[in-house]
Design a protein around this motif. Structure first.
Motif, PDB file in Angstrom:
ATOM      1  N   TYR A   1       0.837  -1.214   0.000  1.00  0.00           N
ATOM      2  CA  TYR A   1       0.000   0.000   0.000  1.00  0.00           C
ATOM      3  C   TYR A   1       0.864   1.252   0.000  1.00  0.00           C
ATOM      4  CZ  TYR A   1      -4.139  -2.800   0.609  1.00  0.00           C
ATOM      5  OH  TYR A   1      -5.155  -3.693   0.406  1.00  0.00           O
ATOM      6  N   ILE A   2       1.939   1.227   0.781  1.00  0.00           N
ATOM      7  CA  ILE A   2       2.788   2.422   0.850  1.00  0.00           C
ATOM      8  C   ILE A   2       3.461   2.673  -0.502  1.00  0.00           C
ATOM      9  CG2 ILE A   2       4.835   3.447   1.945  1.00  0.00           C
ATOM     10  CD1 ILE A   2       3.884   2.207   4.576  1.00  0.00           C
ATOM     11  N   SER A   3       3.964   1.619  -1.119  1.00  0.00           N
ATOM     12  CA  SER A   3       4.600   1.797  -2.439  1.00  0.00           C
ATOM     13  C   SER A   3       3.627   2.406  -3.440  1.00  0.00           C
ATOM     14  CB  SER A   3       5.081   0.461  -2.998  1.00  0.00           C
ATOM     15  OG  SER A   3       5.999  -0.096  -2.139  1.00  0.00           O
ATOM     16  N   THR A   4       2.399   1.880  -3.428  1.00  0.00           N
ATOM     17  CA  THR A   4       1.396   2.412  -4.355  1.00  0.00           C
ATOM     18  C   THR A   4       1.170   3.892  -4.085  1.00  0.00           C
ATOM     19  OG1 THR A   4       0.341   0.260  -4.156  1.00  0.00           O
ATOM     20  CG2 THR A   4      -0.904   1.973  -5.297  1.00  0.00           C
ATOM     21  N   LEU A   5       1.100   4.237  -2.805  1.00  0.00           N
ATOM     22  CA  LEU A   5       0.883   5.647  -2.447  1.00  0.00           C
ATOM     23  C   LEU A   5       2.074   6.508  -2.867  1.00  0.00           C
ATOM     24  CD1 LEU A   5      -0.777   5.043   1.006  1.00  0.00           C
ATOM     25  CD2 LEU A   5      -1.801   6.386  -0.836  1.00  0.00           C
TER      26      LEU A   5
ATOM     27  N   LYS B   1      -7.199   7.548   0.565  1.00  0.00           N
ATOM     28  CA  LYS B   1      -7.613   7.339   1.958  1.00  0.00           C
ATOM     29  C   LYS B   1      -7.769   5.847   2.253  1.00  0.00           C
ATOM     30  CE  LYS B   1     -10.763   9.221   5.398  1.00  0.00           C
ATOM     31  NZ  LYS B   1     -11.803   8.227   5.700  1.00  0.00           N
ATOM     32  N   LYS B   2      -8.366   5.147   1.299  1.00  0.00           N
ATOM     33  CA  LYS B   2      -8.580   3.707   1.483  1.00  0.00           C
ATOM     34  C   LYS B   2      -7.242   2.979   1.685  1.00  0.00           C
ATOM     35  CE  LYS B   2     -10.313   0.629  -1.639  1.00  0.00           C
ATOM     36  NZ  LYS B   2     -11.174   0.438  -2.813  1.00  0.00           N
ATOM     37  N   TYR B   3      -6.262   3.339   0.848  1.00  0.00           N
ATOM     38  CA  TYR B   3      -4.953   2.678   0.958  1.00  0.00           C
ATOM     39  C   TYR B   3      -4.273   3.011   2.284  1.00  0.00           C
ATOM     40  CZ  TYR B   3      -5.164   1.172  -3.909  1.00  0.00           C
ATOM     41  OH  TYR B   3      -5.522   0.563  -5.068  1.00  0.00           O
ATOM     42  N   LEU B   4      -4.415   4.280   2.676  1.00  0.00           N
ATOM     43  CA  LEU B   4      -3.813   4.661   3.960  1.00  0.00           C
ATOM     44  C   LEU B   4      -4.447   3.887   5.111  1.00  0.00           C
ATOM     45  CD1 LEU B   4      -3.310   8.525   3.694  1.00  0.00           C
ATOM     46  CD2 LEU B   4      -1.563   6.825   4.258  1.00  0.00           C
TER      47      LEU B   4
END
Ligand code: ADP
Length: 260
Positions: free
Chosen positions: A56-60, A71-74
């Motif tokens: 998730y962090i990489s995607t962000l 927000k969903k990924y965070l």
């Protein structure tokens, strides 16, 4: 003659020394084996949530345009970190327990109040699945027991949390207390959830054991909850029981000493 006696004593001492050393080495071997196996399990357990969070962090970092998506990924990353914290706390606990570092602090307390506290703490999780937590009103009178309060709270939390995790939507979790012989009570935590197949029951209290279903995995436990429960109850010299019917529900129960 005295030389013979001395020799005999010496031989005896050497033998004893050798046996002691042998035992010591055996002990170290067992510990080393335990440590190796434990470390293997630990890294395995930590990898999944760590990779999830990393994903998730990489995607962000790469950039997500949509605000809601961001927000969903965070939130998912945050959940992953929360899960890691739970796992690390459980690991800490189980390694202490398995090394015999139980450190029970006995005191008298009212188990009825403790159950109500645990209900309050878990109410939100139960609400999410619309599960009703029940505790018969007739037990509103205090029942004082003699045990380690914090550890029994952990036992209740793990069992009730499991009944929610593996309970069905709109289901119930019912806690009850019964008198047993000889100053003992039995506390039961019963759910009408998915239940456990008979073949898995003997292994249920093993650390890291989970009924291997993707459903149980996604519930995000560490597979340590029940082995922690067993260690705590047996550390009190009490007994823990399980009854379960696949598809119908489960009941976990344990005994405690009533205050004399
Ligand atoms: P976990 O962290 O996976 O919940 P536990 O040691 O608490 O680990 O439980 C081990 C396994 O036992 C769970 O993964 C689940 O498969 C099963 N289990 C525990 N409690 C229940 C329950 N009340 N109903 C059905 N299955 C359960």
């Amino acid at each position: 003659q005295s030389i013979t006696t001395d020799m005999a004593t010496l031989t005896k001492e050497v033998k004893k020394f050798a046996t002691d050393k042998k035992l010591e080495i055996e002990n170290l071997k067992v510990r080393e084996e335990y440590r190796r196996e434990f470390m293997g399990n630990v890294s395995h357990e930590l990898k999944t949530p760590l990779f999830t969070v990393q994903g998730y962090i990489s995607t962000l970092v790469d950039g997500v345009r949509d605000k809601d998506q961001r927000k969903k990924y965070l939130e998912r990353a945050e959940k992953g970190v929360e899960r890691l914290i739970y796992i690390v706390e459980d690991l800490d606990m189980i390694s202490k327990l398995e090394m015999g570092d139980l450190n029970l602090e006995f005191s008298e307390f009212n188990i009825v109040e403790l159950i109500q506290n645990v209900f309050d703490l878990l109410e939100m999780q139960a609400d999410k699945k619309n599960i009703i937590l029940m505790f018969d009103r007739k037990y509103n009178k205090p029942i004082n027991v003699f045990a380690d309060q914090e550890k029994i709270q952990q036992v209740l939390t793990n069992l009730i949390m499991n009944s929610i995790k593996y309970g069905k939507e709109n289901g119930t979790t019912e806690v009850s207390i019964e008198d047993l012989v000889k100053n003992k009570i039995i506390v039961r935590v019963r759910d009408n959830g998915e239940g456990i197949e008979q073949q898995h029951i003997p292994r249920l209290f093993e650390r890291f054991f989970r009924v291997d279903k993707s459903g149980a995995r996604s519930e995000g436990g560490s597979g340590l909850g029940l082995s922690i429960v067993k260690h705590i109850i047996e550390g009190h010299n009490e007994k823990i029981y399980i009854e379960s019917e696949y598809g119908k529900g489960s009941e976990f129960s344990f005994t405690l000493e009533k205050k004399k």
